[in-house]
Design a protein around this motif. Structure first.
Motif, short mmCIF file in Angstrom:
data_model
loop_
_atom_site.label_atom_id
_atom_site.label_comp_id
_atom_site.label_asym_id
_atom_site.label_seq_id
_atom_site.Cartn_x
_atom_site.Cartn_y
_atom_site.Cartn_z
N GLU A 1 0.77 5.33 0.26
CA GLU A 1 0.06 6.59 0.51
C GLU A 1 1.04 7.73 0.26
O GLU A 1 2.14 7.72 0.78
CB GLU A 1 -0.41 6.68 1.95
CG GLU A 1 -1.50 5.72 2.33
CD GLU A 1 -1.89 5.91 3.79
OE1 GLU A 1 -2.28 7.04 4.16
OE2 GLU A 1 -1.75 4.95 4.55
N LYS B 1 4.00 6.80 2.82
CA LYS B 1 3.88 5.74 3.82
C LYS B 1 3.64 4.44 3.09
O LYS B 1 2.70 4.30 2.32
CB LYS B 1 2.73 6.02 4.79
CG LYS B 1 2.56 4.90 5.81
CD LYS B 1 1.77 5.33 7.00
CE LYS B 1 1.56 4.23 8.00
NZ LYS B 1 2.74 3.58 8.48
N LYS C 1 1.44 12.03 0.13
CA LYS C 1 0.95 13.39 0.32
C LYS C 1 2.08 14.33 -0.03
O LYS C 1 3.24 14.06 0.26
CB LYS C 1 0.51 13.60 1.77
CG LYS C 1 -0.72 12.82 2.13
CD LYS C 1 -1.23 13.16 3.50
CE LYS C 1 -2.46 12.33 3.81
NZ LYS C 1 -2.95 12.56 5.16
N VAL D 1 2.40 11.45 6.32
CA VAL D 1 1.15 10.82 5.94
C VAL D 1 0.39 10.36 7.16
O VAL D 1 0.90 9.81 8.06
CB VAL D 1 1.41 9.63 5.00
CG1 VAL D 1 0.09 9.00 4.58
CG2 VAL D 1 2.17 10.07 3.78
N SER E 1 0.86 -1.16 0.00
CA SER E 1 0.00 0.00 0.00
C SER E 1 0.91 1.23 0.00
O SER E 1 1.86 1.30 0.78
CB SER E 1 -0.88 -0.01 1.25
OG SER E 1 -1.51 1.24 1.42
#
Length: 109
Positions: free
Chosen positions: A6, A17, A8, A109, A4
């Motif tokens: 993530e 992350k 920002k 994040v 996964s």
């Protein structure tokens, strides 16, 4: 397993992350995301690895490639939240001597 990712962005700094496994199957997805962010001039990428439970040499290759891309564009990469197992992997390969690594997780994040 999967990874996964993530992401920002704030003020030319990307906070990433990662959760899961980074291996031959998930590395291309990770490389695509990180290299896209690394293209700009003076970009900083902070990567939180606290959720990564496995990484093989393919994953190391992704970080080396992103590191080189950032350096070519006057950017910087910081790896944070590294587990003892991952830290050992970076130590054994000598990457800990050239990359900015911190075991603590920093903002983002």
């Amino acid at each position: 397993m999967n990874v996964s990712i993530e992401v920002k962005e704030k003020d030319n700094t990307f906070f990433v992350k990662l959760t899961g496994e980074i291996d031959v199957y998930t590395a291309p997805k990770l490389k695509e995301k990180l290299m896209e962010a690394a293209k700009g001039e003076g970009v900083k990428i902070n990567i939180d690895l606290s959720g990564v439970n496995y990484m093989d040499s393919t994953g190391l290759g992704v970080f080396v490639g992103v590191f080189k891309q950032l350096r070519a564009n006057n950017g910087n990469m910081k790896l944070t939240g590294m587990t003892e197992r991952l830290q050992r992997l970076f130590d054994i390969t000598g990457l800990a001597d050239v990359m900015d690594i911190n075991t603590e997780v920093e903002g983002g994040v």
